[in-house]
Design a protein around this motif. Structure first.
Motif, PDB file in Angstrom:
ATOM      1  N   ASP A  13     -15.408  -7.046   4.959  1.00  0.00           N
ATOM      2  CA  ASP A  13     -16.241  -6.309   4.001  1.00  0.00           C
ATOM      3  C   ASP A  13     -17.717  -6.501   4.365  1.00  0.00           C
ATOM      4  N   LYS A  17     -18.846  -1.252   9.313  1.00  0.00           N
ATOM      5  CA  LYS A  17     -17.916  -0.341   9.997  1.00  0.00           C
ATOM      6  C   LYS A  17     -17.931   1.066   9.417  1.00  0.00           C
ATOM      7  N   ARG A  51      -6.136   4.005  -4.335  1.00  0.00           N
ATOM      8  CA  ARG A  51      -7.314   3.190  -4.040  1.00  0.00           C
ATOM      9  C   ARG A  51      -7.921   2.597  -5.318  1.00  0.00           C
ATOM     10  N   LEU A  55      -8.595  -1.416  -5.882  1.00  0.00           N
ATOM     11  CA  LEU A  55      -9.919  -1.994  -5.641  1.00  0.00           C
ATOM     12  C   LEU A  55     -10.713  -2.305  -6.901  1.00  0.00           C
ATOM     13  N   PHE A  71      -0.701  -0.506  -0.588  1.00  0.00           N
ATOM     14  CA  PHE A  71      -1.457  -0.078   0.601  1.00  0.00           C
ATOM     15  C   PHE A  71      -0.570   0.763   1.513  1.00  0.00           C
ATOM     16  N   ARG A  75      -1.088   4.590   2.601  1.00  0.00           N
ATOM     17  CA  ARG A  75      -1.161   4.945   4.036  1.00  0.00           C
ATOM     18  C   ARG A  75      -0.158   6.045   4.380  1.00  0.00           C
ATOM     19  N   ARG A  97     -10.823   2.003   8.547  1.00  0.00           N
ATOM     20  CA  ARG A  97      -9.650   1.149   8.270  1.00  0.00           C
ATOM     21  C   ARG A  97      -8.338   1.908   8.446  1.00  0.00           C
ATOM     22  N   SER A 101      -5.967  -3.478   8.783  1.00  0.00           N
ATOM     23  CA  SER A 101      -6.502  -4.106   7.568  1.00  0.00           C
ATOM     24  C   SER A 101      -5.387  -4.758   6.752  1.00  0.00           C
ATOM     25  N   THR A 102      -4.237  -4.114   6.676  1.00  0.00           N
ATOM     26  CA  THR A 102      -3.120  -4.718   5.939  1.00  0.00           C
ATOM     27  C   THR A 102      -2.613  -5.946   6.678  1.00  0.00           C
ATOM     28  N   TYR A 105      -5.701  -8.503   5.892  1.00  0.00           N
ATOM     29  CA  TYR A 105      -5.993  -8.825   4.482  1.00  0.00           C
ATOM     30  C   TYR A 105      -4.750  -9.327   3.748  1.00  0.00           C
ATOM     31  N   GLN A 106      -3.625  -8.623   3.931  1.00  0.00           N
ATOM     32  CA  GLN A 106      -2.423  -9.032   3.196  1.00  0.00           C
ATOM     33  C   GLN A 106      -1.549  -9.955   4.049  1.00  0.00           C
ATOM     34  N   PHE A 156     -11.950  -7.397  -3.479  1.00  0.00           N
ATOM     35  CA  PHE A 156     -11.725  -8.277  -2.332  1.00  0.00           C
ATOM     36  C   PHE A 156     -12.945  -9.136  -2.032  1.00  0.00           C
TER      37      PHE A 156
HETATM   38  P1  TMP Z   1     -13.625  -0.695   2.198  1.00  0.00           P
HETATM   39  O1  TMP Z   1     -14.574  -1.618   1.504  1.00  0.00           O
HETATM   40  O2  TMP Z   1     -13.707  -0.726   3.683  1.00  0.00           O
HETATM   41  O3  TMP Z   1     -13.641   0.699   1.618  1.00  0.00           O
HETATM   42  O4  TMP Z   1     -12.145  -1.281   1.932  1.00  0.00           O
HETATM   43  C1  TMP Z   1     -11.726  -1.531   0.645  1.00  0.00           C
HETATM   44  C2  TMP Z   1     -11.115  -2.900   0.511  1.00  0.00           C
HETATM   45  O5  TMP Z   1      -9.698  -2.819   0.672  1.00  0.00           O
HETATM   46  C3  TMP Z   1     -11.611  -3.935   1.485  1.00  0.00           C
HETATM   47  O6  TMP Z   1     -11.977  -5.098   0.738  1.00  0.00           O
HETATM   48  C4  TMP Z   1     -10.416  -4.209   2.344  1.00  0.00           C
HETATM   49  C5  TMP Z   1      -9.248  -3.870   1.483  1.00  0.00           C
HETATM   50  N1  TMP Z   1      -8.052  -3.441   2.203  1.00  0.00           N
HETATM   51  C6  TMP Z   1      -6.931  -4.277   2.238  1.00  0.00           C
HETATM   52  O7  TMP Z   1      -6.961  -5.360   1.673  1.00  0.00           O
HETATM   53  N2  TMP Z   1      -5.815  -3.845   2.903  1.00  0.00           N
HETATM   54  C7  TMP Z   1      -5.744  -2.634   3.518  1.00  0.00           C
HETATM   55  O8  TMP Z   1      -4.718  -2.292   4.103  1.00  0.00           O
HETATM   56  C8  TMP Z   1      -6.912  -1.772   3.470  1.00  0.00           C
HETATM   57  C9  TMP Z   1      -6.871  -0.433   4.133  1.00  0.00           C
HETATM   58  C10 TMP Z   1      -8.035  -2.215   2.809  1.00  0.00           C
END
Ligand code: TMP
Length: 202
Positions: A13, A17, A51, A55, A71, A75, A97, A101-102, A105-106, A156
């Motif tokens: 974050d 990007k 989304r 978020l 997620f 997708r 992304r 990212s998954t 992040y996950q 996040f």
């Molecule tokens: P962004 O800030 O780039 O718009 O992304 C939104 C948030 O979602 C960012 O904190 C990362 C998170 N994210 C995941 O945790 N897993 C995912 O698969 C994706 C695509 C985003």
């Protein structure tokens, strides 16, 4: 040389990007390439609805497992409604992304859920980008930038600095494990410097 057609931008974050994805899409357009600039989570009406669920609200709103499902659902819709039709129409897709990212992040932050992420990906997505720019950045600076934005989508970022540091290492490991499609970019520079390095890959 044919240009890779499905290009993604990844990073923690506040890594810059989104700015770079937009600038790269503009650069390709200026060269006469048909481009669809999109993002995740989101990129299609249904995925943008998901989304909002993901978020906003309490950081503990979803378990990691539920998050992976949401997620992946977003997708799948994004692929069906936006990415695949654009590629079929001969356009280049630039996505802010995607599945990496998954994975990070996950898959790498709350217990080792990577096998579950990989299984769901194989079952429901089964598509990798042709080229991925991983923007690496100091998490202290990136977090300041991310929170300063006050986007209201801070679920996040609200996990704090150690979480962002784990993410950074996750993205670095992922870039090193996939040298065929990942290009690691030093994000601790001006936006112009970064954009011209990335543009050289067009
Ligand atoms: P962004 O800030 O780039 O718009 O992304 C939104 C948030 O979602 C960012 O904190 C990362 C998170 N994210 C995941 O945790 N897993 C995912 O698969 C994706 C695509 C985003």
């Amino acid at each position: 040389m044919t240009l890779p057609r499905f290009i993604t931008f990844e990073g923690i974050d506040g890594s810059g990007k989104s700015t770079q994805a937009r600038r790269f899409a503009q650069h390709l357009q200026a060269q006469g390439t048909g481009v669809v600039l999109t993002r995740e989570p989101g990129g299609s009406p249904g995925a943008e609805d998901i989304r909002k669920l993901l978020l906003t609200g309490d950081p503990d709103r979803w378990s990691a497992e539920t998050e992976i499902l949401l997620f992946t659902a977003a997708r799948r819709d994004h692929l069906e409604k936006t990415i695949n039709p654009a590629l079929a129409a001969g356009k280049t897709v630039v996505s802010d992304r995607f599945a990496d990212s998954t994975r990070v992040y996950q898959g790498a932050t709350r217990g080792d859920l990577r096998p579950m992420v990989d299984q769901l990906h194989a079952l429901m997505i089964a598509r990798e980008p042709d080229l991925t720019f991983v923007i690496d950045m100091d998490p202290v600076l990136a977090l300041e930038r991310g929170l300063a934005r006050k986007s209201g989508e801070d679920r996040f970022e609200d996990f704090g600095l150690p979480f962002q540091e784990t993410l950074r290492h996750g993205f670095l490991a992922l870039a090193h494990a996939n040298p065929n499609r990942c290009v690691l970019i030093d994000g601790n520079r001006t936006a112009d410097q970064i954009a011209s390095e990335i543009a050289a890959h067009a």
